[in-house]
Design an enzyme around this catalytic site. Sequence first.
Site, mmCIF file in Angstrom:
data_model
loop_
_atom_site.group_PDB
_atom_site.id
_atom_site.type_symbol
_atom_site.label_atom_id
_atom_site.label_comp_id
_atom_site.label_asym_id
_atom_site.label_seq_id
_atom_site.Cartn_x
_atom_site.Cartn_y
_atom_site.Cartn_z
ATOM 1 N N LYS A 58 0.812 -1.219 0.000
ATOM 2 C CA LYS A 58 0.000 0.000 0.000
ATOM 3 C C LYS A 58 0.843 1.265 0.000
ATOM 4 C CE LYS A 58 -4.432 -1.504 1.603
ATOM 5 N NZ LYS A 58 -5.271 -1.809 2.708
ATOM 6 N N LYS A 76 -4.859 -9.345 -7.068
ATOM 7 C CA LYS A 76 -6.026 -9.818 -6.306
ATOM 8 C C LYS A 76 -7.281 -8.999 -6.636
ATOM 9 C CE LYS A 76 -6.642 -8.404 -2.221
ATOM 10 N NZ LYS A 76 -6.810 -7.956 -0.850
ATOM 11 N N LYS A 125 -12.008 -4.702 -3.414
ATOM 12 C CA LYS A 125 -13.165 -3.814 -3.318
ATOM 13 C C LYS A 125 -12.821 -2.495 -3.989
ATOM 14 C CE LYS A 125 -13.958 -5.137 1.505
ATOM 15 N NZ LYS A 125 -12.705 -5.002 2.226
HETATM 16 P P1 TYM Z 1 -10.791 -7.356 3.849
HETATM 17 O O1 TYM Z 1 -11.938 -6.497 4.224
HETATM 18 O O2 TYM Z 1 -9.808 -6.836 2.864
HETATM 19 O O3 TYM Z 1 -11.323 -8.718 3.302
HETATM 20 C C1 TYM Z 1 -12.295 -9.470 4.010
HETATM 21 C C2 TYM Z 1 -12.053 -10.957 3.821
HETATM 22 O O4 TYM Z 1 -12.138 -11.293 2.438
HETATM 23 C C3 TYM Z 1 -10.936 -11.959 2.031
HETATM 24 N N1 TYM Z 1 -10.624 -11.552 0.657
HETATM 25 C C4 TYM Z 1 -10.444 -12.401 -0.369
HETATM 26 N N2 TYM Z 1 -10.476 -13.734 -0.438
HETATM 27 C C5 TYM Z 1 -10.252 -14.299 -1.661
HETATM 28 N N3 TYM Z 1 -9.993 -13.589 -2.774
HETATM 29 C C6 TYM Z 1 -9.946 -12.241 -2.752
HETATM 30 N N4 TYM Z 1 -9.698 -11.549 -3.852
HETATM 31 C C7 TYM Z 1 -10.175 -11.584 -1.497
HETATM 32 N N5 TYM Z 1 -10.206 -10.279 -1.108
HETATM 33 C C8 TYM Z 1 -10.466 -10.281 0.209
HETATM 34 C C9 TYM Z 1 -9.881 -11.468 3.017
HETATM 35 O O5 TYM Z 1 -8.788 -12.350 3.080
HETATM 36 C C10 TYM Z 1 -10.660 -11.399 4.290
HETATM 37 O O6 TYM Z 1 -10.774 -12.667 4.903
HETATM 38 N N6 TYM Z 1 -7.875 -6.835 7.842
HETATM 39 C C11 TYM Z 1 -9.025 -7.521 7.292
HETATM 40 C C12 TYM Z 1 -10.290 -7.329 8.128
HETATM 41 C C13 TYM Z 1 -10.101 -7.686 9.557
HETATM 42 C C14 TYM Z 1 -10.068 -8.989 10.113
HETATM 43 C C15 TYM Z 1 -9.871 -8.789 11.520
HETATM 44 C C16 TYM Z 1 -10.183 -10.275 9.588
HETATM 45 C C17 TYM Z 1 -9.927 -6.787 10.559
HETATM 46 N N7 TYM Z 1 -9.795 -7.467 11.751
HETATM 47 C C18 TYM Z 1 -9.792 -9.880 12.386
HETATM 48 C C19 TYM Z 1 -10.098 -11.355 10.469
HETATM 49 C C20 TYM Z 1 -9.912 -11.150 11.849
HETATM 50 C C21 TYM Z 1 -9.287 -6.999 5.896
HETATM 51 O O7 TYM Z 1 -8.912 -5.913 5.551
HETATM 52 O O8 TYM Z 1 -10.043 -7.834 5.149
#
Ligand code: TYM
Length: 330
Positions: free
Chosen positions: A111, A194, A197
């Site tokens: 990032k 990847k 969003k």
């Molecule tokens: P975030 O919001 O980016 O993504 C949420 C979840 O979706 C999964 N994910 C994907 N899986 C497969 N292919 C993709 N292209 C893809 N994009 C996203 C992510 O791996 C995630 O599981 N930091 C985290 C949010 C968070 C969190 C936590 C997760 C904050 N605290 C505690 C687990 C436990 C995040 O930004 O995910």
Amino acid sequence: MKRMVSGIKPTGGLTLGNYIGAIKNFIDFQDEYELFVFIADLHALTTKQDRLELRKRIKDITALYIACGLDPEKTTIYIQSEIAAHSQLSYLLECHTYMGELNRMTQYKDKTGKNMTESITSSLFTYPVLMAADIILYDADFVPVGDDQKQHVELTRNIAQRFNQRHGDFFIVPEPVIPKQGARIMDLQNPLKKMSKSDDSDKGSILLLDDLNRIRNKIKSSMTDSDSEVRFDQENKPGISNLMTIYSTLASITYKEIQDKYIDKGYGVFKSDLAEIVVDAIRPIQERYNEIVKSKELDDILDAGRDKASKIAYKKIMKANNKLGLGRKR
Ligand code: TYM
């Protein structure tokens, strides 16, 4: 019953990647585990957000959790910022985390790029510590996430272990649960990146709330290589392999079965069929979403989730303060 915790950050519309890599697995796990799923709104603030947009996204994610099949009778659903202990514990954990560890986080490096500019917030750097707090505050045994979050869960383990070594056993050291298939769904226009969003629903990401025809078009115009053989080969055919992963996870059939089905048929037929499979998976989610997004039910679910989660969180943070000698003896 073993406990699981996971969350999603409201920084844009939820994608098919979020669904396949995370939400779909939450649904499968909710009968077997005590599941806590939250909306990671504090995490969204690491980058600039419009307040009304953020509010809307928080509601949207809640509605989508339910629309995808999370059952609030089984799963505790809540908003991270409504439970103060997340931020409190994050600070305590920062006191047990090394700069070097945070420097190694690939997501942070991606990032920020090579240039450390004035406009990068310090919260982007400390973000994984808040994530560690989200998890160990609830004594989670497991953390179901996609591949990109694995490193953060590993850091969480290190922080928990370090705290336990210094102060005696206190936190459960959690394990990541990464799906065997679909842990990294790739961008449809650039299969080396990847799927993520975005606000403007670009052509590489399928959003769960995209218009269904737009979804069909995105799949049909996705990037694939110039030969026309439907064959799984991540390295040499990343575009078609990504589409096969989406197909395989949504239709519950193997790569080999897909390969056999499309032998001599070419990419056109394959993509048309995949478009219908994706639309069939997303249509009922959108229908349910539209029914509930404006209902009072969502607030009731979030209130109940907050009440249940905050009791656990409050007890743990009080004990943590005590363990560290903060405040007065209790
Ligand atoms: P975030 O919001 O980016 O993504 C949420 C979840 O979706 C999964 N994910 C994907 N899986 C497969 N292919 C993709 N292209 C893809 N994009 C996203 C992510 O791996 C995630 O599981 N930091 C985290 C949010 C968070 C969190 C936590 C997760 C904050 N605290 C505690 C687990 C436990 C995040 O930004 O995910």
